[in-house]
Design a protein around this motif. Structure first.
Motif: not given
Length: 346
Positions: A113-118, A122-124, A154-157, A246-249
Motif C-alpha cells: 500500500a505504501e509503495r502504491l501511494k508513493s 508521483l504521477c499526480q 518515479l523510475a527509481e521507485c 512499467e514502460q510508462a514508469a
C-alpha cells in the motif's frame, strides 16, 4: 442536464446458453458521444478544452491531449517538440496511474500500500506540472528541475519493486478457466495505417469503430494468443497491462502517429491510455468547433461483432461458471464504463 459529469456510458453483454454451450452473444455499448459532441460544437477551441475534464471521469488527461492536438492541427498551429513531448509524458503518467489502480483493484496485484501511494502521488505531481501544456499554443515549461526530479524518483521507485510474475498471483483465480477453449480468431489490432480509411468514414458521419466493416482491438486486449485457453489469454492481457505500466514508469513513452492528408480546418489527435488508443477528430469553421468526433479504446474492444462475440460464440462452459467467465474476460479488456452481464438459458 446541469451536471456534465453525469454523462456516462454502459456496457451490457448477454449470452444465450444451451446445454453448456454459448449459442449467441450480444454486446451493447451505450456511450453518449453524440450528446458530448453537441456540448462542444459551436464553442471556441479554448472553451471546448475547458469543458473536456468535466465530461470524462477516466483518462481526462489523455482526452485533453488528444483534443488539443486535433484542435491545433485544425487551426494550423505547429506545437514545439518540447510541448508535444510533455503532452505525451502527461498521458503516460495518467496511463501509469490508471493501470496501477486497475491492477490493484481488479486483479489484486500484490503491491504494498505504501509503495502504491508513493507511485500514485508521483504521477499526480507530474500530471499537475504538465497540465499547462494542454492549452492551445502552449509554451514549453520552465526548466526548474521539478519535473526531472519527479520522473527520476518515479523510475527509481519502480525499479526497486519486486513483484511476482502475473502467472503466480493470478493462477489461483484463473485456475478454473485453464481448460476452457475460446473460439474464433481475435480481431486485427488497430494500427496507425488504419487512420486514412477510418477518416473517410468519420467524414461521412459514420461513428462505428470499424475499418472496412471489420472490428479492431487495442491496448492490453490485443496482447493475447487467440488460440490459448481462457485462463492464459486473461493472464496475458493482465501481464500486458503491467508491462505497459512499467514502460510508462521508467520513461519509455510511446509517441502517437500524426495524421496526414487532412482537409482544411480538420485535425486528428491521438493519445495513449491504459486501455489503448484514443482518437479525436475536429473540424473548425470561423474559429469555432463545427464537428467533434471521438473513438475510445472501449468503442473498439467492445464492438458488437468484436472481441467478445468472436471469442465466446460456441464456447463450452458450465452454466454455473458462465457469468464469472464473462466478467473476467470483460475486465481483461478493461472497459471505461460500468458493465453488466446477463445469461439467457435456452
Amino acid at each position: 442536464m446541469n451536471d456534465l459529469s453525469a454523462l456516462a456510458g454502459r456496457l451490457q453483454v448477454e449470452v444465450l446458453l444451451r446445454d453448456g454451450r454459448i449459442e449467441a452473444v450480444e454486446t451493447r455499448l451505450q456511450r453518449p458521444l453524440v450528446q458530448i459532441s453537441r456540448l462542444l460544437v459551436g464553442q471556441a477551441p479554448e472553451q471546448a478544452l475547458a469543458r473536456l475534464p468535466l465530461l470524462f471521469a477516466l483518462c481526462a488527461g489523455a482526452q485533453q491531449v488528444a483534443a488539443v492536438r486535433a484542435l491545433e492541427q485544425a487551426a494550423g498551429w505547429q506545437p514545439m517538440a518540447e510541448v508535444e513531448g510533455g503532452r505525451t509524458r502527461l498521458s503516460e503518467l495518467e496511463l501509469l496511474r490508471e493501470s496501477l489502480l486497475r491492477l490493484v483493484r481488479d486483479w489484486q496485484l500484490p503491491l504494498p500500500a505504501e509503495r502504491l501511494k508513493s507511485l500514485l502521488g508521483l504521477c499526480q505531481r507530474g500530471i499537475a506540472l504538465l497540465q499547462p501544456l494542454c492549452a492551445m499554443g502552449a509554451a514549453p515549461l520552465a526548466s526548474d528541475g521539478r519535473l526531472a526530479d519527479i520522473l527520476g524518483e518515479l523510475a527509481e521507485c519502480w525499479s526497486t519493486l519486486v513483484l511476482p510474475s502475473p502467472d503466480d498471483w493470478l493462477q489461483p483465480r484463473l485456475q478454473r478457466w485453464r481448460e476452457v477453449a475460446l473460439g474464433g480468431s481475435l480481431p486485427a489490432v488497430f494500427e496507425p495505417a488504419d487512420i486514412p480509411p477510418l477518416l473517410e468514414r468519420l467524414r461521412a458521419g459514420e461513428s462505428e469503430a470499424s475499418i472496412a466493416g471489420e472490428p479492431r482491438i487495442t491496448g492490453p486486449a490485443a496482447f493475447a494468443d487467440g488460440g490459448a485457453p481462457a485462463a492464459m489469454q486473461i493472464a496475458q492481457r493482465v501481464a500486458a497491462l503491467l508491462r505497459r505500466a512499467e514502460q510508462a514508469a521508467i520513461g519509455q513513452p510511446v509517441r502517437p502517429p500524426v495524421a496526414e492528408d487532412l482537409l482544411a480546418e480538420e485535425g486528428v489527435g491521438l493519445a495513449q491510455t491504459a486501455r489503448g488508443w484514443l482518437l479525436h477528430r475536429v473540424r473548425l469553421s470561423a474559429g469555432r468547433v463545427a464537428v467533434w468526433q471521438f473513438l475510445a479504446p472501449t468503442d473498439w474492444n467492445f464492438h458488437a461483432d468484436g472481441l467478445l462475440r468472436r471469442q465466446l460464440l460456441g464456447v463450452q462452459v458450465a452454466e454455473e461458471e458462465c457469468e464469472a467467465l464473462l466478467r473476467e474476460l470483460i475486465l481483461s479488456a478493461d472497459p471505461c464504463v460500468a458493465f453488466e452481464v446477463r445469461i439467457a438459458h435456452a
